[in-house]
Design an enzyme around this catalytic site. Sequence first.
Site, PDB file in Angstrom:
ATOM      1  N   ARG A 101       0.816  -1.212   0.000  1.00 40.54           N
ATOM      2  CA  ARG A 101       0.000   0.000   0.000  1.00 40.54           C
ATOM      3  C   ARG A 101       0.851   1.263   0.000  1.00 40.54           C
ATOM      4  NH1 ARG A 101      -2.854   1.842  -2.745  1.00 40.54           N
ATOM      5  NH2 ARG A 101      -3.900  -0.174  -2.692  1.00 40.54           N
ATOM      6  N   LYS A 136       2.601  24.780  -3.470  1.00 38.38           N
ATOM      7  CA  LYS A 136       1.309  24.258  -3.025  1.00 38.38           C
ATOM      8  C   LYS A 136       1.334  22.734  -3.124  1.00 38.38           C
ATOM      9  CE  LYS A 136      -1.142  28.475  -4.335  1.00 38.38           C
ATOM     10  NZ  LYS A 136      -2.157  29.097  -5.214  1.00 38.38           N
ATOM     11  N   LYS A 168       5.616  38.696  -2.363  1.00 40.60           N
ATOM     12  CA  LYS A 168       4.186  38.638  -2.618  1.00 40.60           C
ATOM     13  C   LYS A 168       3.490  39.808  -1.938  1.00 40.60           C
ATOM     14  CE  LYS A 168       2.450  34.422  -2.709  1.00 40.60           C
ATOM     15  NZ  LYS A 168       2.323  34.171  -4.151  1.00 40.60           N
ATOM     16  N   GLU A 198       5.455  39.869  -7.147  1.00 41.36           N
ATOM     17  CA  GLU A 198       4.078  39.580  -7.537  1.00 41.36           C
ATOM     18  C   GLU A 198       3.340  40.894  -7.785  1.00 41.36           C
ATOM     19  OE1 GLU A 198       1.313  36.566  -5.426  1.00 41.36           O
ATOM     20  OE2 GLU A 198       0.777  38.526  -4.622  1.00 41.36           O
ATOM     21  N   ASP A 219      -0.155  38.277 -11.540  1.00 39.10           N
ATOM     22  CA  ASP A 219      -0.981  37.431 -10.695  1.00 39.10           C
ATOM     23  C   ASP A 219      -2.455  37.763 -10.840  1.00 39.10           C
ATOM     24  OD1 ASP A 219      -1.257  35.415  -8.611  1.00 39.10           O
ATOM     25  OD2 ASP A 219      -1.812  37.075  -7.293  1.00 39.10           O
TER      26      ASP A 219
END
Length: 284
Positions: A101, A136, A168, A198, A219
Amino acid sequence: MDPITLTLVAEPLIRQALQEDITSEDVSTTAVMPKPHAATVQLIAKQDGVICGLDVFERTFQLLDSTAHVERHVAEGAEVRAGDHLADVYGDVRALLSGERVALNYLQRMSGIATATHRMAALLDGSGTTLVDTRKTTPNMRVFEKEAVRVGGGTNHRYNLSDGVMLKDNHIDAAGSITAAVGAARVHMPFVRKVEVECETLDEVREALAAGADIIMLDNMDHGAMAEAVALIAGRAQTEVSGNVDEAKAAVIRDLGVDFVSSGALTHSAGILDLSMKHLRLLD
């Protein structure tokens, strides 16, 4: 996966996954096979896709039985079809049963990401735009998921927060402006690092250019604004498109002439590739 990364980075995580699945013993396997016995089992594809993670798959069994090995019938990154016999796994039957598994979880997840990446990269083929991933990723799965993007035909963006400067919106808010944030980054970081900023508006693009950003991320801009931004930048910085990039959006971005398009969907939304281990038999 290169041998150093597999040994130093991936292997401790594979051990943790095995420990999660076997806290004391595999009671099912111990009940039916209390003693070692050589065996083999087939790896079968149940869906069409791109296979990725064969080194991780094999190492999982080797951590349970040092003699285990995988005889591959396809190469890493190969396109496979439902029903294909991909490999034969050999080793102590107890290792094959107990490791099944965890080994399949890695292989199915990595193959699913490689398959999704392959599809999106094909949409950008010939455009001059490079498909890249993001941070992410699933916690403790980054090394596997970013490898899958690479095998699927994408390119890795920064690996983690230590790997590059990306300013950012919240960094910019903290610094007070794009100009201040870029200036602070230049003072702090080694000269070999690039600064990416960004931007959500054309005014921010203008400020980032004036501040000397090396890479400007467009963005969540609409298509018209992105086209205007690319014309405004005019090669004075590299360009990256980001924000909810899926296959549909990638198909229309290809004509903008940007350097990179980043997609979190490659890792956070890819499904698995359905694979199975079948036809186990004991060897004399």
